[in-house]
Scaffold this active site. Structure first.
Site, short mmCIF file in Angstrom:
data_model
loop_
_atom_site.label_atom_id
_atom_site.label_comp_id
_atom_site.label_asym_id
_atom_site.label_seq_id
_atom_site.Cartn_x
_atom_site.Cartn_y
_atom_site.Cartn_z
N GLY A 181 0.83 -1.19 0.00
CA GLY A 181 0.00 0.00 0.00
C GLY A 181 0.87 1.24 0.00
O GLY A 181 2.09 1.17 0.01
N VAL A 182 0.19 2.40 0.04
CA VAL A 182 0.89 3.67 -0.10
C VAL A 182 0.88 4.41 1.23
O VAL A 182 -0.09 4.29 1.98
CB VAL A 182 0.20 4.52 -1.20
CG1 VAL A 182 0.96 5.80 -1.46
CG2 VAL A 182 0.08 3.70 -2.48
N GLY A 183 1.91 5.15 1.50
CA GLY A 183 1.96 5.97 2.71
C GLY A 183 3.15 5.59 3.57
O GLY A 183 3.91 4.67 3.25
N SER A 184 3.29 6.33 4.68
CA SER A 184 4.47 6.17 5.51
C SER A 184 4.57 4.79 6.14
O SER A 184 5.64 4.18 6.16
CB SER A 184 4.47 7.22 6.62
OG SER A 184 4.65 8.50 6.06
N VAL A 185 3.46 4.27 6.67
CA VAL A 185 3.52 2.98 7.34
C VAL A 185 3.84 1.88 6.34
O VAL A 185 4.71 1.04 6.55
CB VAL A 185 2.19 2.68 8.08
CG1 VAL A 185 2.18 1.26 8.62
CG2 VAL A 185 1.98 3.67 9.21
N GLU B 138 1.38 -0.81 -7.03
CA GLU B 138 0.86 0.38 -7.69
C GLU B 138 1.94 1.46 -7.73
O GLU B 138 2.27 2.00 -8.76
CB GLU B 138 -0.27 0.99 -6.86
CG GLU B 138 -1.50 0.18 -6.77
CD GLU B 138 -2.47 0.80 -5.77
OE1 GLU B 138 -3.64 0.46 -5.86
OE2 GLU B 138 -2.06 1.61 -4.91
N ASN C 229 -9.37 8.72 2.73
CA ASN C 229 -8.88 8.84 1.36
C ASN C 229 -9.74 8.02 0.40
O ASN C 229 -10.44 8.54 -0.42
CB ASN C 229 -7.43 8.34 1.27
CG ASN C 229 -6.49 9.14 2.16
OD1 ASN C 229 -6.68 10.34 2.33
ND2 ASN C 229 -5.50 8.49 2.74
N GLY D 84 -6.17 0.77 -4.36
CA GLY D 84 -5.99 -0.54 -4.98
C GLY D 84 -6.03 -1.68 -4.00
O GLY D 84 -5.85 -2.84 -4.38
#
Lengths: 497, 497
Positions: free
Chosen positions: B264-268, B289, B379, B383
């Protein structure tokens, strides 16, 4: 022993009674059985296995099937206590009750996930595959009967294989099956299927002869159930659906003969699909799990030119006629492993129109397919997720009320989520159609309440929605204190009103 | 005009200013824009379009993108009121606030569904595609920049195309893209992709030159955000994940170099993926992605041999180094259309290990990825559903608490459902791992409470679960009156305790 049914000489020595074969099972084994809806499941050996437990032996197993099976398997093993763990779907009262009492551990799974979980080793080692067949070929190939389900994968992965050759199943079924099983990653290739009627595999399941531990002859029939006659409510749902599909064709979003139809299982699904007999559509194709009565009706009415499934499950009174006229149907039907009939890759490629039934739907379009009032398992999700998630059009049908109006099938929040707002495009009830495509949650709520809810519950739904909209966050307005209060009320009073 | 960037002579006459190009937009238009995470989105024209509305013109549009985009597009159009409707994902404060105030109609969609909805006509006619490019080839082919998203589909289906050639994006990006777009049913063929590094298409998006209405040169950089540094909590989650994956390898359920990783996307998510730098794994592949900072780290550490995504989104301070050493990375990366990067067919074929982040998880393994306290959109699902549903292994990570412990990320029932019990295999928090495969709901609850919940909330969760088990129906025990009461309490008191 019928040598036209058991054509492999080498295997004749493996023929034994059901009682003898039942002795092969040991405590704690993982067993994979054929069967998808009450069609093509093993019948003679399970009954004998149940007897062992009833006679005091300690024997418990994990049972994995294609989908639901008949009483000789699910009822007998549940009542006798042999069934400790169950995957992935069931519909038998006794099995369901034991699950809801906490006595059988049940995981309700997407049907297309099961065969790959077997291959990946997620169920542990598979000790026994037990499958029904109409014949064993000269080379030991197993010819399934009225369903395929996961038989091919179970046979490939099990240590031992038990075959029930069922002489009540017509030998003519040989040739209707198309067995193709994908590899596991990292060696998986594209599935070559690009049309409903295409054949990509063999008419039998290849099997290492060494693994065959027992062959049992039996003539117990599939214990299918009659679907309910088409009632006014189902007829209205079908009419609403047909109107919607015609409009899609008019707008150029669907070809004139639509796209391959998938239909859920049961009386309502059968009735809605059968409603297409009264439509103008022609040259339709069916790409589904279970070919029910309505598929025969649609073939007879010259509406459906080809149908593909993993199971043929007809009402008992339809079976004799089906086999009498089998030549008429044979070249319009293929049965495939459920890994193919339900495969996301194929469903999305063909662009299926997925039509499944819901227990309840909420105002934002989330669907509950499995649980009554949040805790009580009904059957399971079955293949509805496999198709819905990958469909060209995903449609859910439900009567707007249940229990003579004591329950509204449209609620503020479903008590269990099986299909989320992201996956559900269209809701059809006898009241009308809510087309949710492109709508934000607030617009969805308006469409569902106004078009699909029963008049007796509309005002109450509007009231919930309007008060929820007064909250600070308006994307998906909810009153968390009340979101499940309709279900609470039903549990307390027997009525949602 | 840089003729190495605009190599098609015929199109030179279409070059104009952003202000002129912005005049092409009309009220009520449906607009498809490039961009996936704040990378590769159009920047100059949207700002000018917003100015038209700020100057009093009535102009409102439907905006469809790949995924989130930067402030020049989502912030400007939200604040100016130009954005009336938005699909399928967003992350900008101003856009999110307008959605939660009910001022922008937003449908949160699976990212792989968007391109086919465009083709199927579900969004209506697409008036304009506006895409960022690094170049236009001699034949009018459009070479995307740092993301592809839905650009190819938008360009194919829109009536008019506006191209922003962004000279701040290195020309060297040309060659990194692989454009392949499936047909629509009934003519859809298998996607030939069978390995992460395979090329199946072209390095540019083919475009009918007649459709190009404007070409605008700009040099505004992607407005990417820095990911947070890896903290102790993320490090513990990564360690838990690595331990789990090593055990899967030991049990023979995964190859030594695992299977293609999706993150997935983001800091974590970035931190968890980056944690693999400290593992023994080698020859890994990424099929995801967004290629974030951690993918560069993994390539630098010789852990990842190839990566495929639809977007490169790096922290601002990483960008200069990336382009300086671009030769090192170029042959280890491919960017694909999101229809391919997120395609169920490909995800299932390759057998991706899907690792996504959850906002909250309930005791039965349902996951909320989108809504805070049931109503407030964060958000979107992005995906995560495309991958989770089709993964070899589906894993969700979340810190066990949020807001300094005022919120438990493990709750009795999630306040919004994005991924259901049917789709979620493994939960990882900094506390531990719950492996849900093969478990019935009651067993899931025990695993999640004991292994994943924060010690401050364990007793409270056990208490809920134990009291729920006293009810009549024990498959998925719930107390409907209390199921959402933790969220109610938080809304009332600011604390779930």
């Amino acid at each position: 022993m019928d040598k036209t049914r058991l054509r492999c000489k080498e295997l004749e020595s493996k023929v034994m009674t059901a009682q003898e074969a039942a002795k092969i099972f040991e405590n704690d084994m993982v067993v994979g059985a054929s069967g998808f809806t009450p069609a093509g499941y093993p019948k003679a050996v399970p009954v004998e296995l149940a007897k062992r437990a009833e006679n005091g032996e300690e024997i418990g197993i994990t049972l994995i099937t294609g989908a639901s099976v008949g009483p000789e398997l699910d009822k007998e093993l549940a009542v006798s206590g042999v069934m400790k763990r169950r995957f992935p779907y069931q519909t038998t009262n006794e099995c369901r009750n034991a699950i809801n009492e906490g006595n059988i551990k049940y995981q309700d799974m997407h049907l297309s996930h099961v065969p790959q979980w077997v291959k990946y080793g997620y169920f542990g080692e598979m000790d026994i595959a037990i499958v029904e067949a109409v014949a064993i070929t000269e080379d030991g190939g197993i010819v399934p009967s009225t369903s395929i389900g996961n038989s091919a994968t179970f046979i490939e992965n099990a240590n031992k294989v038990i075959v029930e050759i069922n002489t009540s199943q017509p030998a003519e079924l040989e040739g209707i099956h198309d067995i193709y099983i994908p590899q596991a990653p990292p060696n998986r290739e594209p599935i070559p299927l690009v049309s409903v009627s295409q054949r990509i595999g063999t008419t039998y399941i290849p099997c290492d002869k060494e693994k065959i531990a027992a062959i049992v002859f039996t003539d117990i029939s599939d214990s299918t159930r009659a679907v309910a006659p088409i009632d006014d409510t189902s007829r209205k749902m079908a009419q609403n659906l047909i109107k919607f599909l015609k409009e899609e064709v008019r707008l150029g979003r669907l070809p004139e003969n639509l796209l391959p139809l998938q239909s859920g299982v049961g009386s309502v699904a059968n009735a809605v699909l059968g409603g297409l007999c009264d439509s103008d559509f022609e040259n339709l194709e069916v790409y589904s799990e279970v070919l029910q009565d309505s598929v025969l009706d649609l073939i007879n009415a010259n509406k459906v030119k080809f149908s593909s499934g993993t199971s043929i499950t007809l009402s008992p009174h339809r079976l004799p006629g089906f086999y009498e006229e089998f030549d008429k149907y044979k070249d319009k039907m293929i049965l495939r492993p459920q890994e193919i009939s339900n495969h996301p890759e194929v469903a999305r490629r063909l662009g299926v129109i997925a039509m499944n039934t819901a227990i309840e739907v909420d105002i934002y379009g989330n669907v509950n397919s499995t649980h009554i009032m949040g805790s009580r398992m009904m059957n399971g999700i079955g293949g509805s997720g496999d198709f819905t998630r990958n469909a060209y059009l995903s449609i859910f049908t439900t009567e707007s009320i249940a229990k003579n109006g004591d329950i509204s099938s449209i609620v503020p929040m479903v008590s269990h989520h099986d299909h989320t707002e992201h996956d559900v495009m269209v809701i059809v009830t006898e009241q009308g159609v809510a087309d949710l495509r492109g709508l934000c949650p607030q617009e969805r709520a308006e469409a569902i309440i106004e078009n699909c809810a029963h008049p007796d519950y509309k005002e109450k739904l509007r009231d919930y929605f309007n008060r929820a909209k007064e909250g600070k966050f308006k994307h998906t307005p909810h009153l968390l204190k009340e979101a499940l209060s309709w279900h609470e009320k039903f549990l307390e009073t027997g009525n949602m009103k």
